[in-house]
Write a protein that holds these residues in place. Structure first.
Motif, PDB file in Angstrom:
ATOM      1  N   GLU A 121       0.845  -1.195   0.000  1.00 13.84           N
ATOM      2  CA  GLU A 121       0.000   0.000   0.000  1.00 13.84           C
ATOM      3  C   GLU A 121       0.880   1.244   0.000  1.00 13.84           C
ATOM      4  O   GLU A 121       1.879   1.317   0.705  1.00 13.84           O
ATOM      5  N   GLY A 122       0.480   2.216  -0.785  1.00 16.18           N
ATOM      6  CA  GLY A 122       1.230   3.449  -0.884  1.00 16.18           C
ATOM      7  C   GLY A 122       2.330   3.422  -1.917  1.00 16.18           C
ATOM      8  O   GLY A 122       2.858   4.465  -2.292  1.00 16.18           O
ATOM      9  N   VAL A 123       2.683   2.228  -2.381  1.00  9.91           N
ATOM     10  CA  VAL A 123       3.721   2.101  -3.405  1.00  9.91           C
ATOM     11  C   VAL A 123       3.093   1.946  -4.786  1.00  9.91           C
ATOM     12  O   VAL A 123       3.587   2.504  -5.767  1.00  9.91           O
ATOM     13  N   PHE A 124       2.001   1.173  -4.863  1.00  9.54           N
ATOM     14  CA  PHE A 124       1.329   0.914  -6.136  1.00  9.54           C
ATOM     15  C   PHE A 124      -0.147   1.236  -6.022  1.00  9.54           C
ATOM     16  O   PHE A 124      -0.746   1.100  -4.944  1.00  9.54           O
ATOM     17  N   ASP A 125      -0.763   1.633  -7.136  1.00 11.35           N
ATOM     18  CA  ASP A 125      -2.215   1.587  -7.228  1.00 11.35           C
ATOM     19  C   ASP A 125      -2.637   0.161  -6.899  1.00 11.35           C
ATOM     20  O   ASP A 125      -2.050  -0.795  -7.425  1.00 11.35           O
ATOM     21  N   GLN A 126      -3.635   0.000  -6.054  1.00  7.84           N
ATOM     22  CA  GLN A 126      -3.970  -1.326  -5.546  1.00  7.84           C
ATOM     23  C   GLN A 126      -4.958  -2.063  -6.451  1.00  7.84           C
ATOM     24  O   GLN A 126      -6.078  -1.587  -6.683  1.00  7.84           O
ATOM     25  N   PRO A 127      -4.556  -3.222  -6.982  1.00  9.45           N
ATOM     26  CA  PRO A 127      -5.502  -4.062  -7.713  1.00  9.45           C
ATOM     27  C   PRO A 127      -6.384  -4.829  -6.736  1.00  9.45           C
ATOM     28  O   PRO A 127      -6.210  -4.742  -5.513  1.00  9.45           O
TER      29      PRO A 127
END
Length: 310
Positions: A121-127
């Motif tokens: 979380e916070g690193v990538f848009d969450q799938p």
């Protein structure tokens, strides 16, 4: 300084289509999740009396589609070969049939156990990850190749993309599943790499004399050009890291030097150039680096989490 991206909150990611199957040998299929960017890895399906799967996917939805595709092509699987421990290639392992052997390097199994299930979380848009649980490899690919049906699982000795890279070689079809030792049209990523060791691993890949390479990410490619491209990219990262050290360049200024080469159009090129340079500089210094120290500057440069189409 280069042009920075706008915040990902201003351009939400649109999921890529589910994977497609491409036949690459008489009884060998590549499962391709294009364009092959963050968390869109490739997998493999090999038929015969003992059908074998190579890797799974990052999300439950994508892994279920992979398993349905495999069942339609080759019937019931008898084993899975895991090329390395990274999330996109392993988070779907828990959906494999109960009792199915999963083969991996011992260090890959250890690294997967130490890392666990992380969704960054916070690193990538969450799938939509699904209801994931950690499932580790059951069997070890050691110093000698392991023949599983029509496939030879072979471990690279040394640190390349990771410390536990395994390739799946189908000699009858001339097809080599390289895991993330090869990226095609997508910038390689060295989260747990030795860049010098990775270049050595590329020379090792040439010894298989494959006709077709299925990379960890990107389209199916010819071996010679695929290996040459990744080697050129890694050499560029190492050389730029050395320049940054010699001239005392800031990390993002060093990354700007990579904006005009032919790899700048590859998927995820900018954020991975920042991450890779941070890791390569630490390697040249002979110092360890925490991943957050490599990812943090890239996130700041991107203006928010990385786009993820998974």
């Amino acid at each position: 300084m280069g042009v920075r991206k706008t915040s990902s909150s201003e351009r939400p990611s649109v999921p890529a289509p589910l994977g497609e199957v491409q036949q690459v040998g008489e009884r060998t299929w590549a499962y391709l999740q294009l364009p092959g960017t963050w968390f869109l890895n490739n997998a493999g399906i090999i038929g015969g009396p003992r059908p074998v799967l190579v890797d799974t996917c990052a999300t439950d939805r994508r892994t279920r589609h992979l398993l349905d595709s495999a069942a339609g092509l080759v019937g019931s699987l008898t084993a899975c070969i895991s090329t390395h421990f990274h999330a996109d290639h392993t988070f779907g392992h828990h959906l494999l049939p109960q009792g199915l052997p999963i083969w991996a390097a011992e260090s890959a199994r250890d690294d997967a156990a130490a890392t666990g299930i992380q969704h960054y979380e916070g690193v990538f848009d969450q799938p939509e990850w699904g209801a994931q649980t950690l499932r580790l490899a059951t069997d070890v690919v050691g110093n000698s190749p392991v023949k599983i049906g029509a496939v030879h699982a072979v471990r690279h000795r040394g640190v390349g993309h990771t410390a536990g890279d395994v390739v799946a070689w189908v000699p009858d079809d001339g097809v080599l599943f390289t895991g993330d030792l090869i990226f095609a049209g997508v910038a390689p990523l060295g989260f747990h790499a030795s860049f010098a060791g990775w270049r050595t691993a590329l020379e090792w890949l040439r010894t298989f004399d494959a006709d077709v390479v299925v990379p960890g990410h990107g389209p199916v490619v010819a071996p010679a050009s695929a290996i040459a491209d990744v080697d050129e990219y890694l050499a560029l990262i190492i050389d730029t890291a050395q320049v940054a050290l010699d001239r005392g360049l800031a990390l993002l200024d060093a990354a700007d030097r990579l904006a005009d080469n032919r790899f700048a159009t590859w998927g995820n090129a900018r954020e991975r150039s920042v991450i890779n340079l941070a890791i390569a500089i630490a390697e040249l210094r002979g110092e360890p680096i925490a991943l957050e120290d490599a990812i943090g500057p890239a996130l700041e440069d991107a203006g928010g989490p990385f786009e993820c189409e998974a």
